[in-house]
Motif scaffolding. Structure first.
Motif, PDB file in Angstrom:
ATOM      1  N   ALA A  32       0.818  -1.214   0.000  1.00  0.00           N
ATOM      2  CA  ALA A  32       0.000   0.000   0.000  1.00  0.00           C
ATOM      3  C   ALA A  32       0.848   1.259   0.000  1.00  0.00           C
ATOM      4  CB  ALA A  32      -0.928  -0.004   1.223  1.00  0.00           C
ATOM      5  N   ILE A  33       1.902   1.274   0.820  1.00  0.00           N
ATOM      6  CA  ILE A  33       2.745   2.468   0.940  1.00  0.00           C
ATOM      7  C   ILE A  33       3.713   2.583  -0.230  1.00  0.00           C
ATOM      8  CG2 ILE A  33       4.530   3.598   2.331  1.00  0.00           C
ATOM      9  CD1 ILE A  33       3.176   2.365   4.812  1.00  0.00           C
ATOM     10  N   GLY A  34       4.441   1.482  -0.525  1.00  0.00           N
ATOM     11  CA  GLY A  34       5.494   1.539  -1.533  1.00  0.00           C
ATOM     12  C   GLY A  34       4.990   1.570  -2.961  1.00  0.00           C
ATOM     13  N   VAL A  35       3.957   0.790  -3.268  1.00  0.00           N
ATOM     14  CA  VAL A  35       3.459   0.690  -4.645  1.00  0.00           C
ATOM     15  C   VAL A  35       2.319   1.666  -4.915  1.00  0.00           C
ATOM     16  CG1 VAL A  35       2.429  -0.855  -6.356  1.00  0.00           C
ATOM     17  CG2 VAL A  35       4.155  -1.731  -4.772  1.00  0.00           C
ATOM     18  N   PHE A 243       2.509  -0.312  14.231  1.00  0.00           N
ATOM     19  CA  PHE A 243       3.672  -1.167  14.005  1.00  0.00           C
ATOM     20  C   PHE A 243       4.131  -1.057  12.551  1.00  0.00           C
ATOM     21  CE2 PHE A 243       2.269  -3.861  17.759  1.00  0.00           C
ATOM     22  CZ  PHE A 243       3.385  -3.566  18.536  1.00  0.00           C
ATOM     23  N   SER A 244       3.185  -1.157  11.626  1.00  0.00           N
ATOM     24  CA  SER A 244       3.535  -1.094  10.202  1.00  0.00           C
ATOM     25  C   SER A 244       4.138   0.262   9.851  1.00  0.00           C
ATOM     26  CB  SER A 244       2.295  -1.360   9.341  1.00  0.00           C
ATOM     27  OG  SER A 244       1.798  -2.658   9.558  1.00  0.00           O
ATOM     28  N   ILE A 245       3.525   1.331  10.328  1.00  0.00           N
ATOM     29  CA  ILE A 245       4.023   2.678  10.036  1.00  0.00           C
ATOM     30  C   ILE A 245       5.417   2.875  10.614  1.00  0.00           C
ATOM     31  CG2 ILE A 245       3.644   5.130  10.520  1.00  0.00           C
ATOM     32  CD1 ILE A 245       0.607   4.487  10.410  1.00  0.00           C
ATOM     33  N   PHE A 246       5.631   2.417  11.840  1.00  0.00           N
ATOM     34  CA  PHE A 246       6.943   2.563  12.486  1.00  0.00           C
ATOM     35  C   PHE A 246       8.009   1.780  11.727  1.00  0.00           C
ATOM     36  CE2 PHE A 246      10.262   1.270  15.464  1.00  0.00           C
ATOM     37  CZ  PHE A 246      10.612   2.495  16.029  1.00  0.00           C
ATOM     38  N   HIS A 247       7.706   0.541  11.387  1.00  0.00           N
ATOM     39  CA  HIS A 247       8.692  -0.298  10.702  1.00  0.00           C
ATOM     40  C   HIS A 247       9.054   0.258   9.329  1.00  0.00           C
ATOM     41  CE1 HIS A 247       7.318  -4.009  13.229  1.00  0.00           C
ATOM     42  NE2 HIS A 247       8.269  -3.334  13.834  1.00  0.00           N
ATOM     43  N   ILE A 248       8.057   0.716   8.580  1.00  0.00           N
ATOM     44  CA  ILE A 248       8.295   1.124   7.191  1.00  0.00           C
ATOM     45  C   ILE A 248       8.771   2.572   7.099  1.00  0.00           C
ATOM     46  CG2 ILE A 248       7.211   1.477   4.941  1.00  0.00           C
ATOM     47  CD1 ILE A 248       5.307  -0.869   5.690  1.00  0.00           C
ATOM     48  N   ARG A 249       8.112   3.497   7.808  1.00  0.00           N
ATOM     49  CA  ARG A 249       8.422   4.926   7.666  1.00  0.00           C
ATOM     50  C   ARG A 249       9.596   5.364   8.542  1.00  0.00           C
ATOM     51  NH1 ARG A 249       4.699   7.139   4.370  1.00  0.00           N
ATOM     52  NH2 ARG A 249       2.488   6.556   4.534  1.00  0.00           N
ATOM     53  N   GLU A 250       9.686   4.822   9.776  1.00  0.00           N
ATOM     54  CA  GLU A 250      10.712   5.310  10.695  1.00  0.00           C
ATOM     55  C   GLU A 250      11.945   4.405  10.737  1.00  0.00           C
ATOM     56  OE1 GLU A 250       9.438   6.773  14.455  1.00  0.00           O
ATOM     57  OE2 GLU A 250       7.469   7.394  13.723  1.00  0.00           O
ATOM     58  N   ALA A 251      11.746   3.103  10.681  1.00  0.00           N
ATOM     59  CA  ALA A 251      12.898   2.193  10.690  1.00  0.00           C
ATOM     60  C   ALA A 251      13.375   1.849   9.286  1.00  0.00           C
ATOM     61  CB  ALA A 251      12.537   0.914  11.445  1.00  0.00           C
ATOM     62  N   ASN A 252      12.628   2.274   8.253  1.00  0.00           N
ATOM     63  CA  ASN A 252      12.985   2.039   6.844  1.00  0.00           C
ATOM     64  C   ASN A 252      13.212   0.558   6.536  1.00  0.00           C
ATOM     65  OD1 ASN A 252      13.018   4.864   6.101  1.00  0.00           O
ATOM     66  ND2 ASN A 252      14.948   5.034   7.230  1.00  0.00           N
ATOM     67  N   ALA A 253      12.349  -0.284   7.055  1.00  0.00           N
ATOM     68  CA  ALA A 253      12.466  -1.721   6.825  1.00  0.00           C
ATOM     69  C   ALA A 253      12.053  -2.075   5.398  1.00  0.00           C
ATOM     70  CB  ALA A 253      11.600  -2.481   7.825  1.00  0.00           C
TER      71      ALA A 253
END
Length: 412
Positions: A32-35, A243-253
């Motif tokens: 959802a975020i990346g694509v 959790f999803s927002i933190f992992h993807i946006r802040e931790a750049n997973a």
């Protein structure tokens, strides 16, 4: 012999279902975020919107299920419909950028209608087919094997996604097709279950047709479970989007790191699942639920302490130890707290209330994120989760103990 075959078919269908859903579901936020370029609000709605559709589905679903001549056939049809709609998400990236994320939300919400019916009918069917004295061992084994399968498929798909650009839709579309093929295998094994001929319970059918009935709240064990279960799920679901927002946006997973988070979480579930089943038999289901829920309370606050990806992998290993306990024990507690005669109605009413929580909680989590920031929001959620754990302890010490004492008093 019939019981053993049903348990075996349930294990096979569960493993196929795990592959079908896990192949993509763990990466839906990244998709959802990346694509599709989804916003924080849209990521929150990915978690929340299905609950509203599920809530709409529950009451007619309970009526249809009670009128159905076969719970197995009902489960098969609803499962196939849900998995087919999930596959249709593969066409979303072909839409204009402004509409793609909303189309994803619409499909996720829509597929939850048959998905809710599938869950409701499967829970009711398996409650009929597996006697109470075997549930602890059976669900422990089934959940453990599902966790192994989820671990393998998550790692494989995460590794597969690393070969493609994070903004590319193609690898996700491949996974949607693979997921649907395994859904067909899941349906095949569901059809192989053997269920006894259904005897129409007129009273149960009439109760279901009244929809959400206050009569069920006269049964004290069920009321106690409702309060504790909803409070726990409220705290749990507040953090899902965060959790999803933190992992993807802040931790750049990346996809590979997200798969490692999931794999370590599932590995911990595999290791600990048998222990939870044994502990529940020794100390009681509700008492052990307190321990599992209290452990889950540590997850949000520990997660935001660092954006180091190795640290977050370790935290997911820790969280998985308690996820296995809550998954196993909550479902066991629901079956235990629901009278066998009207089990479908009791399960439907619980899922109805759970759907309301499932819509409100993720939205409240995103609201807290926007108002007080990630760290404070996660701290508040940890407190809510710990309160839920304490509620299970109160039930274990007062209500369950009181119910176990009463028969001895009457017999003396």
């Amino acid at each position: 012999m019939k019981l053993e075959k049903n348990e075996k078919m349930s294990i096979y269908s569960g493993m196929a279902s795990t592959i079908s859903v896990t192949a993509v579901s763990a990466y839906i936020p990244l998709f959802a975020i990346g694509v599709l370029g989804a916003s924080n609000q849209q990521v929150g709605l990915i978690t929340a919107l299905p609950s509203i559709i599920g809530m709409i589905a529950l009451i007619p679903g309970a009526i249809w299920l009670n009128r159905s001549a076969s719970k197995k056939n009902f489960t098969v049809i609803s499962t196939l419909a849900a998995r087919f709609l999930f596959m249709l998400i593969m066409f979303v990236p072909f839409l204009a950028p402004g509409y793609a994320a909303w189309a994803l939300l619409a499909l996720i919400g829509l597929l939850n209608f048959p998905g809710t019916l599938s869950l409701l009918s499967w829970q009711s069917m398996i409650g009929d087919l597996v006697p109470e004295e075997r549930r602890g061992h059976f669900f422990s084994l089934r959940n453990r094997l599902n966790a192994v399968m989820a671990l393998l498929i998550t790692f494989a798909t995460g590794f597969f996604l690393t070969y493609y650009n994070q903004k590319s839709a193609f690898p996700y579309q491949v996974l949607f097709i693979v997921g649907f093929l395994f859904a067909l295998i899941e349906v095949y094994y569901l059809m192989k279950h053997k269920e006894p001929p259904k005897t129409m319970d007129v009273k149960a059918a009439k109760t279901a047709e009244r929809g959400f009935s206050l009569a069920i709240f006269r049964y004290k064990p069920y009321v106690a479970f409702i309060i504790c279960g909803l409070l726990f799920n409220f705290g749990a679901q507040m953090a899902w989007s965060l959790f999803s927002i933190f992992h993807i946006r802040e931790a750049n997973a990346t996809a590979l790191w997200l798969s490692l988070f999931t794999v370590t979480n599932q590995l911990a579930q595999i290791i600990s699942m048998k222990w939870w089943a044994g502990a529940a038999e020794k100390w009681g289901n509700t008492m052990v639920l307190f321990v599992a829920a209290a452990g889950m309370a540590t997850a949000p606050i520990l997660t935001v302490m660092s954006t180091n990806l190795l640290y977050l992998t370790g935290i997911n290993l820790w969280i998985g130890l308690f996820v296995s306990g809550t998954n196993l024990l909550l479902f066991n507690q629901l079956l235990k707290a629901s009278p066998e005669k009207d089990r479908t109605t009791y399960i439907a009413n619980y899922n109805f209330l759970l759907a309301i929580v499932g819509f409100i909680a993720p939205q409240l989590g995103v609201f807290l994120l926007n108002q007080v920031g990630m760290n404070a929001a996660m701290g508040i959620i940890s407190i809510v989760r710990f309160m839920a754990g304490l509620s299970f302890l109160v039930v274990a010490l007062r209500i369950d103990r009181g119910l176990s004492i009463k028969p001895a008093v009457r017999s003396s």
